[in-house]
Structure formats: C-alpha cells, structure tokens
Motif scaffolding. Sequence first.
Motif, PDB file in Angstrom:
ATOM      1  N   LEU A 100      -3.947  -6.365  -6.741  1.00 32.96           N
ATOM      2  CA  LEU A 100      -4.827  -5.862  -7.802  1.00 32.96           C
ATOM      3  C   LEU A 100      -4.102  -6.030  -9.126  1.00 32.96           C
ATOM      4  O   LEU A 100      -2.971  -5.569  -9.280  1.00 32.96           O
ATOM      5  N   SER A 101      -4.746  -6.664 -10.073  1.00 38.25           N
ATOM      6  CA  SER A 101      -4.096  -6.974 -11.344  1.00 38.25           C
ATOM      7  C   SER A 101      -4.677  -6.164 -12.497  1.00 38.25           C
ATOM      8  O   SER A 101      -5.886  -5.940 -12.573  1.00 38.25           O
ATOM      9  N   SER A 102      -3.791  -5.748 -13.401  1.00 40.10           N
ATOM     10  CA  SER A 102      -4.226  -5.072 -14.627  1.00 40.10           C
ATOM     11  C   SER A 102      -4.851  -6.054 -15.614  1.00 40.10           C
ATOM     12  O   SER A 102      -5.539  -5.643 -16.549  1.00 40.10           O
ATOM     13  N   LEU A 103      -4.570  -7.343 -15.420  1.00 45.99           N
ATOM     14  CA  LEU A 103      -5.173  -8.375 -16.246  1.00 45.99           C
ATOM     15  C   LEU A 103      -6.440  -8.880 -15.574  1.00 45.99           C
ATOM     16  O   LEU A 103      -6.507  -8.970 -14.349  1.00 45.99           O
ATOM     17  N   THR A 104      -7.436  -9.209 -16.363  1.00 47.53           N
ATOM     18  CA  THR A 104      -8.661  -9.765 -15.809  1.00 47.53           C
ATOM     19  C   THR A 104      -8.404 -11.194 -15.368  1.00 47.53           C
ATOM     20  O   THR A 104      -8.092 -12.060 -16.184  1.00 47.53           O
ATOM     21  N   MET A 105      -8.508 -11.425 -14.053  1.00 46.27           N
ATOM     22  CA  MET A 105      -8.230 -12.743 -13.483  1.00 46.27           C
ATOM     23  C   MET A 105      -9.493 -13.270 -12.811  1.00 46.27           C
ATOM     24  O   MET A 105     -10.409 -12.507 -12.473  1.00 46.27           O
ATOM     25  N   ASP A 106      -9.523 -14.564 -12.606  1.00 47.18           N
ATOM     26  CA  ASP A 106     -10.596 -15.136 -11.808  1.00 47.18           C
ATOM     27  C   ASP A 106     -10.535 -14.520 -10.406  1.00 47.18           C
ATOM     28  O   ASP A 106      -9.447 -14.417  -9.826  1.00 47.18           O
ATOM     29  N   TYR A 113      -7.680  -4.508 -10.989  1.00 46.91           N
ATOM     30  CA  TYR A 113      -7.322  -3.159 -10.560  1.00 46.91           C
ATOM     31  C   TYR A 113      -8.439  -2.157 -10.868  1.00 46.91           C
ATOM     32  O   TYR A 113      -8.901  -2.038 -11.997  1.00 46.91           O
ATOM     33  N   ILE A 114      -8.881  -1.462  -9.821  1.00 47.36           N
ATOM     34  CA  ILE A 114      -9.773  -0.308  -9.936  1.00 47.36           C
ATOM     35  C   ILE A 114      -9.164   0.774  -9.072  1.00 47.36           C
ATOM     36  O   ILE A 114      -8.866   0.550  -7.892  1.00 47.36           O
ATOM     37  N   ASN A 115      -8.978   1.958  -9.632  1.00 49.91           N
ATOM     38  CA  ASN A 115      -8.255   3.018  -8.945  1.00 49.91           C
ATOM     39  C   ASN A 115      -8.874   3.372  -7.597  1.00 49.91           C
ATOM     40  O   ASN A 115      -8.170   3.483  -6.584  1.00 49.91           O
ATOM     41  N   GLU A 116     -10.183   3.567  -7.564  1.00 57.23           N
ATOM     42  CA  GLU A 116     -10.854   3.958  -6.326  1.00 57.23           C
ATOM     43  C   GLU A 116     -10.686   2.899  -5.248  1.00 57.23           C
ATOM     44  O   GLU A 116     -10.517   3.213  -4.060  1.00 57.23           O
ATOM     45  N   LYS A 117     -10.707   1.630  -5.668  1.00 59.30           N
ATOM     46  CA  LYS A 117     -10.538   0.538  -4.716  1.00 59.30           C
ATOM     47  C   LYS A 117      -9.112   0.543  -4.149  1.00 59.30           C
ATOM     48  O   LYS A 117      -8.915   0.363  -2.944  1.00 59.30           O
ATOM     49  N   ALA A 118      -8.131   0.789  -5.013  1.00 60.30           N
ATOM     50  CA  ALA A 118      -6.734   0.840  -4.565  1.00 60.30           C
ATOM     51  C   ALA A 118      -6.535   1.930  -3.520  1.00 60.30           C
ATOM     52  O   ALA A 118      -5.907   1.713  -2.468  1.00 60.30           O
ATOM     53  N   LYS A 119      -7.083   3.114  -3.768  1.00 63.21           N
ATOM     54  CA  LYS A 119      -6.941   4.226  -2.827  1.00 63.21           C
ATOM     55  C   LYS A 119      -7.647   3.925  -1.501  1.00 63.21           C
ATOM     56  O   LYS A 119      -7.143   4.289  -0.423  1.00 63.21           O
ATOM     57  N   ALA A 149       1.774   4.986  -9.841  1.00 63.83           N
ATOM     58  CA  ALA A 149       2.093   6.068  -8.894  1.00 63.83           C
ATOM     59  C   ALA A 149       1.337   7.336  -9.246  1.00 63.83           C
ATOM     60  O   ALA A 149       0.844   8.050  -8.363  1.00 63.83           O
ATOM     61  N   SER A 150       1.219   7.612 -10.540  1.00 64.94           N
ATOM     62  CA  SER A 150       0.475   8.790 -10.994  1.00 64.94           C
ATOM     63  C   SER A 150      -1.010   8.653 -10.684  1.00 64.94           C
ATOM     64  O   SER A 150      -1.660   9.601 -10.224  1.00 64.94           O
ATOM     65  N   GLU A 151      -1.551   7.458 -10.910  1.00 64.07           N
ATOM     66  CA  GLU A 151      -2.989   7.252 -10.716  1.00 64.07           C
ATOM     67  C   GLU A 151      -3.397   7.293  -9.242  1.00 64.07           C
ATOM     68  O   GLU A 151      -4.506   7.721  -8.913  1.00 64.07           O
ATOM     69  N   ILE A 152      -2.505   6.843  -8.351  1.00 62.92           N
ATOM     70  CA  ILE A 152      -2.861   6.837  -6.928  1.00 62.92           C
ATOM     71  C   ILE A 152      -2.338   8.082  -6.214  1.00 62.92           C
ATOM     72  O   ILE A 152      -2.450   8.209  -4.996  1.00 62.92           O
ATOM     73  N   ASN A 153      -1.730   9.008  -6.990  1.00 64.60           N
ATOM     74  CA  ASN A 153      -1.189  10.256  -6.418  1.00 64.60           C
ATOM     75  C   ASN A 153      -0.096  10.010  -5.383  1.00 64.60           C
ATOM     76  O   ASN A 153      -0.085  10.620  -4.314  1.00 64.60           O
ATOM     77  N   ALA A 154       0.818   9.107  -5.708  1.00 68.49           N
ATOM     78  CA  ALA A 154       1.948   8.838  -4.820  1.00 68.49           C
ATOM     79  C   ALA A 154       2.925  10.005  -4.852  1.00 68.49           C
ATOM     80  O   ALA A 154       3.054  10.700  -5.862  1.00 68.49           O
ATOM     81  N   ASP A 155       3.612  10.226  -3.732  1.00 71.69           N
ATOM     82  CA  ASP A 155       4.609  11.296  -3.648  1.00 71.69           C
ATOM     83  C   ASP A 155       5.952  10.871  -4.243  1.00 71.69           C
ATOM     84  O   ASP A 155       6.704  11.696  -4.748  1.00 71.69           O
ATOM     85  N   ALA A 156       6.251   9.569  -4.134  1.00 72.74           N
ATOM     86  CA  ALA A 156       7.562   9.098  -4.564  1.00 72.74           C
ATOM     87  C   ALA A 156       7.497   7.629  -4.947  1.00 72.74           C
ATOM     88  O   ALA A 156       6.620   6.880  -4.493  1.00 72.74           O
ATOM     89  N   ILE A 157       8.461   7.230  -5.778  1.00 71.45           N
ATOM     90  CA  ILE A 157       8.663   5.827  -6.127  1.00 71.45           C
ATOM     91  C   ILE A 157      10.013   5.412  -5.557  1.00 71.45           C
ATOM     92  O   ILE A 157      11.038   6.038  -5.840  1.00 71.45           O
TER      93      ILE A 157
END
Length: 240
Positions: A100-106, A113-119, A149-157
């Motif tokens: 998932l990319s923060s840049l708009t790609m083909d 990247y969409i948060n809900e999709k990542a989760k 990590a903050s957006e996906i609610n990760a416990d650790a990096i």
Amino acid sequence: MSYKRVLIKLSGEGLANKDKRLAIDYELVEKFAKQLKVIIKRNIEVAIVVGGGNFWRGTSAAKNGIQRVRADYIGMLATTMNALALQSGFENNNLHCRVLSSLTMDPKVCEVYINEKAKKYLKSGEVVIFAGGTGRPFFTTDTASTLFASEINADAILMGKNNVDGVYDSDPKFNPNAKKFEKITYDELLEKDLRIIDTTAASMAKENKIDIIIFDINEQDSLLRAIDNEVPNTIITSKK
C-alpha cells in the motif's frame, strides 16, 4: 512481550547485498519471509515500512544540486521499489503480502494506502508493506513508521538497524565506554538528545504509547528473536 500487531521498520541499506553489490539481497528477503511465517502462525499481525537508502540518498542529492522536495519524492519512489521487491520475495515463499503506497500509483503497480483496507488485510493474516513514506517531503521513514503504527493501532515498532544493537549514551564506535540502555523512556531519550530516531517519530510514538525496539537487523533470525526478546536490543517506551 505479548504484542498482537507489530510494525517492522527495515532500512534500505540493511536490504542491500554488500558482497555482490546488488541493490537487494534476495537471500536476506527469503530469510525474512521464513521468520515472518513463524510470527504470523503465532497470530501476530505484521506490517512493514521499508526505506530506500540502497537506491537513493537525499543528502547526496542535495550536494549535487537537487532540491530537497524533489529529492524526497525520488526517495519515496525508492521505497516503493523496495516494497515491490519484498512483496515478490515474500510471495515466492508462500507468504501473502500487500503493498500500500502513500503515493498515488497506477493500480497495476500497487494499491493506494487506505487505513481500513490495511487493517482488513492484517486481520486476514497478510503482511502489509507500506511504501512511499508519509507521501510528503521533509519526513523520515522513522516518522512514517510511527505514523502508520499509530494509524493501524500497532503495539510496537521493531526498528531493525544496520549494525546497531540498541540505544547508547554516546556513539560506541568512537567511545568504547559508551553505556547501552536496556530500556529507556521517550522523555529520557528526548531529554538526553539521543538521536537514534528523529524527534518527531519519538514524540508521536510516546503520544500513542507504542514501544519501539531497536536491534541489529544483521543478527541471526533477528525479526523472530526481536519479538521474543532474545536478541540484543533496547526498548523505548512511554512507561518507566
């Protein structure tokens, strides 16, 4: 340590094959894949942020007259190249993976990247690789790691460094008496101005109560052993 969702930060330099002078060490990628399969079987969800330093260094670009904003965008493309290479290596080892990319790609290249999709992908047991940094210049991949990590609610990096096994009070390369911290708080890290990670990343991780584990990525089975606290490391935490 009982983490349910972790984000692994890999440096671009750590992926490079030093002997064959290749941009990516595919044998190392295979080793990572095998470790991640074990981690996922333990019902631990895994996301990855990868740097691009094996392809592109922004500091070098500035010396050659490339403006900072453009240099940073080139660096984001370099992280995408690494993410796609990791994806291929992982899939070759039967590890389900999404980029998932923060840049708009083909869409033929990778997904945006969409948060809900990542989760959703993480909950289904897939490895999610975040590419493109934050999508904006002037931010490091350390900051991108704490942001994701903050957006996906990760416990650790799990922050794999190249030949650095933790946080020291001074540079151990120059000071043989440098003291290593087994655990240190974000407040202490910022107060002592220990720049193992940038201050923006440290502040964000502190605010969201995310542990950061600093370890040497070159250790044998480093990812698996970092989760099990069996590799030399330093834990940076918001708690005393």
